[in-house]
Write an enzyme that holds these catalytic residues in place. Structure first.
Site, mmCIF file in Angstrom:
data_model
loop_
_atom_site.group_PDB
_atom_site.id
_atom_site.type_symbol
_atom_site.label_atom_id
_atom_site.label_comp_id
_atom_site.label_asym_id
_atom_site.label_seq_id
_atom_site.Cartn_x
_atom_site.Cartn_y
_atom_site.Cartn_z
ATOM 1 N N GLU A 29 0.895 -1.158 0.000
ATOM 2 C CA GLU A 29 0.000 0.000 0.000
ATOM 3 C C GLU A 29 0.927 1.198 0.000
ATOM 4 O O GLU A 29 1.712 1.390 0.932
ATOM 5 C CB GLU A 29 -0.892 -0.090 1.239
ATOM 6 C CG GLU A 29 -2.064 0.830 1.212
ATOM 7 C CD GLU A 29 -1.871 1.939 2.192
ATOM 8 O OE1 GLU A 29 -1.285 2.968 1.790
ATOM 9 O OE2 GLU A 29 -2.280 1.770 3.355
ATOM 10 N N CYS A 44 -2.495 7.798 4.869
ATOM 11 C CA CYS A 44 -2.528 7.379 3.460
ATOM 12 C C CYS A 44 -3.750 7.955 2.775
ATOM 13 O O CYS A 44 -3.784 8.077 1.556
ATOM 14 C CB CYS A 44 -2.611 5.871 3.326
ATOM 15 S SG CYS A 44 -1.948 4.938 4.700
#
Lengths: 525, 525
Positions: free
Chosen positions: B264, B301
């Site tokens: 990720e 994120c």
């Protein structure tokens, strides 16, 4: 339906100008008309641009629309009648009865995915209720799977129907809502065009955008490389050699945006003969195994290329029965001159490995490109020591590996590379040993089978035609069976999306009548 | 519990001899005791060998055993009490309340996977009945998913608990039956050891093989590379930078046996402000968006790094409100001096791009490693023309992109790289435009949300924390929520396996009381 030698790019027939190709009848060596025009980067670009343009419309069609498309393709393939079977026979050398069976399998796959579409579990519809009074509040969350994007498909030489233009990769990708660009296998260009025209017509008859399907023709690797490198392509399905699959993986992973490649590559499909089974029915196993070995000239991904047994009298009887069964087996025409050459070379190299003996042969070749069945033998110690004994020889060749005892057989199992299948022949008295083997084999193979033979891959819900590398490039996937659709899907979460904008699978009223997971429990309606 | 500075390799504490490392308090710049000993290839080899030795036992434990392991880890983390929170605070600069919340999330994730294990849908148990009278007969086919093998986990700097040693990757891998080898993030070594010792103890208390868990420490990339390259490792979980993720992908795909990497990586999380919403509640959106932007010093994120709106009076009012809201926001300590330097550099580079203006700033830094919030603006034309405007600036910085009209906004949406999230602020009058956007955004992001803010990732069944490249390296997966377990599973088909050798999930009596798919229909019991 005439075969013209054109590519099918969307609704058009396009004459490739880069190269001239033709199919060859491997049984006679004759060139088959017509000449095909091979394309290049420009045609790959055109097909991919049309696929991209079609994608949003196609992925958002009701599942019923795509189910009918798949059924129309199945009907259209059947309606081609003998012309398709005869052309495939001429191009592949495969027997007519085999090709009729393969046509049934191909239509059955398409219809299975129509059922999968109507069933709707492929969407993985999942609803988590909002919890507005929780601290912090939980939003309304809904998940569905959607199509990944246009898919490139490379068909296999050995299944000119079931793993080719309208094969399992194409069927599962279209079911998922992905436009498909197929690179025709140069060994069966006419078969490819016949099936491609069926799909092209089904797309038009269904009122779908032309870019849902294209069929490219080209020699060498340039058009295939251009296809996989194209930014519109989001996944690749491939069935073929290890070298070919790895080359596509390399192209796909070197893109600015890497994409997944589902390459089904190589497998030697070990068969373990346990002692009690060998004693009680070694002769029968020998005959059945030889039948499996020579089926379709051994040109199956699941061909039993490796047989393991423990030394002793029962093995001696098995060996004698296998050698006897093999010597009556006819040589059979292979798919292409190139595959025939590779078989001769592979079998020749195996015979030259130190400690490997050729112990049996079938009948000699009686025509061009015929493979003579062969059985080799070595010891487990040699097998463990020399990696050349583990290389796939594509064709009717198998290697018997003699193990001292159960421990050495287990050591061989642990030493194996990834496989599509692993087979155990076991009687009740073998179950303790079989249990130990099973623990190893489920790590090595996508399918573990007992008291059968690996050739014959059922198209159903529980099938896995896949397995750890190098059997495939992606051990999480199967290329046969209902789960094959999962390769071409990705999950998306919709958070607090207004009711009128929610996709049908996630609407409160459940208009598609799906089984859905609601707050962790399966519910329908 | 003391922090010793050792690695945890199986049941042992091992002092690394290769390098000396220590954590730094970013709020003060002080070095934190103790000194950690960094290991190298030998320690990676030892941890992986133990993981491999533990694998068959661990993957075959009853799901209930693994559920209890996860619950014991959750209990143990909570039992660490303030010591854990204080150490994490010292190492990360994150506020105590945020870390308390993150601890709750971490324990909640572990307990969610305990529920997932007991529920059992993760096994995908599928049974196709034998059809002995069909021609050809259909064998008995049963599918279950099994663990892929030992997993390497690389924790994130920005979630020292929830995406680190006992974070979502570890929880889902252990749930799947995969032993885990964690490479501790060098920014929170003490936190890592505290949590690692909880897992080590839970493994021992559960009577499980020691190789189920190891925690490695090392500086630079060599120990991580050795870990990912080790033949025992079968999958990788990673949360961090694009460069770091791509480096691991490169190592993983260059192995003799390539393995999947779930990295990720980077996302700028576009927020689309549609005209009616902007008119009716632009001021509120401005304030909420700025809150989301500066939350946790922007170190999420899912931080909203890009805001899109159409030009006009409503936008002018929004801009003024956002600039006003921002100027009261304090600078906040970033996780590490390196992350702070990168933020300064990234924001500085963005300011220098032609056609980009800095339009707002928060309060100036009042201590070491503090990030000053910043808002930039450019036009859609500049955004489309210059790829530097699309680079992630990790921290409390966002770029407002002014579009001429709805078409240009849609063009910007189509131009975006893959994202973890995409957000739409829309009133009912915006729904036609929102529907067009949604069709584009579901191809661009793993989660599309309406009338909210992307920070805040619920841990539930329908969550997707993933998305197309470069948001992640594998768009088919989520790293948060119940589906995260699927990353560490692969399907195996059992054909005609004798009843006494069938795994529990596939036995006729259904001893695990699973929902199973039988001949295509879901049944239980």
């Amino acid at each position: 339906m005439n075969i013209t030698g054109d590519m099918l790019i969307g609704a058009s027939a396009v004459r490739g100008q880069q190269t001239r190709l033709h199919a060859i009848n491997p049984a006679t060596g004759e060139t088959l008309a017509p000449v095909f025009g091979g394309g290049g980067e420009a045609e790959a670009e055109r097909a991919c641009a049309l696929a991209e343009a079609a994608f949003d419309t196609f992925r958002n069609t009701p599942p019923e629309t795509r189910a009918r498309l798949l059924e129309a393709i199945a009907d259209g393939i059947e309606a081609l009648g003998d012309a398709l079977i005869e052309r495939a026979h001429a191009e592949s050398g495969l027997p007519l009865a085999r090709l009729q069976g393969e046509r049934g399998r191909t239509a059955g796959q398409l219809r299975l995915f129509a059922r999968v579409l109507r069933d709707g579990r492929w969407q993985s519809a999942t609803l988590d209720s909002a919890l507005p009074r929780r601290t912090p509040p939980r939003p309304d969350l809904r998940l569905q799977k959607i199509a990944v994007g246009p898919v490139a498909v490379f068909g296999a030489s050995n299944f000119p129907l079931a793993f080719s233009v309208a094969g399992g990769d194409t069927a599962s990708a279209l079911a998922a809502g992905c436009p498909v660009v197929v690179k025709a296998h140069s060994a069966h260009l006419g078969t490819s065009e016949l099936v491609g025209r069926v799909i092209q017509k089904a797309v038009a008859d269904g009122g779908l955008p032309e870019g849902v399907f294209s069929l490219l023709v080209g020699s060498g690797t340039s058009i295939g490389t251009a296809l996989v490198a194209h930014p519109a392509i989001q996944a690749v399905g491939f069935t073929g050699s290890r070298a070919g699959g790895l080359a596509l993986v390399q192209v796909a992973s070197s893109r600015p945006q890497p994409i997944p490649v589902y390459a089904e590559m190589s497998s030697i499909n070990p068969v373990f003969l346990l002692p009690a089974a060998l004693r009680s029915r070694g002769g029968q196993i020998a005959r059945d195994l030889v039948d499996s070995l020579v089926l379709g000239a051994g040109q199956f991904c699941t061909n039993p290329g490796l047989v393991l047994a423990q030394q002793g009298d029962a093995l001696d009887a098995f060996r004698a029965a296998a050698v006897a069964a093999l010597q009556d087996k006819a040589a059979a025409t292979m798919l292409t001159p190139g595959i025939h050459r590779a078989y001769e070379q592979g079998a020749g190299q195996l015979a030259e490995v130190e400690g490997v003996q050729r112990i049996g042969l079938g009948c000699a070749a009686a025509g061009p490109n015929q493979a003579r069945p062969a059985l080799f033998e070595t010891t487990a110690a040699r097998f463990l020591a020399d990696h050349r004994t583990q290389a796939e020889v594509f064709g009717p060749s198998s290697l018997l590996v003699v193990c001292r005892d159960a421990d050495e057989m287990l050591a061989v199992a642990r030493h194996l590379e990834g496989q599509l299948t692993a087979t155990v022949q076991a009687d009740a008295a073998d179950h303790a040993q079989a249990g130990n083997l099973l623990t190893v084999l489920e790590r090595k193979a996508g399918r573990v089978l007992f008291n059968g033979y690996p050739t014959g891959v059922e198209v159903s819900f529980a099938m896995v035609h896949g397995g750890p590398f190098p059997a495939t490039s992606d051990t999480r996937a199967t290329s046969v069976g209902a789960s094959a659709i999962e390769r071409f899907l990705r999950p998306v979460c919709y958070q607090n999306v207004p009711a009128e904008l929610l996709p049908p699978a996630l609407q409160d009223a459940n208009p598609l009548n799906l089984w859905r997971l609601k707050d962790g429990e399966p519910v329908k309606g």
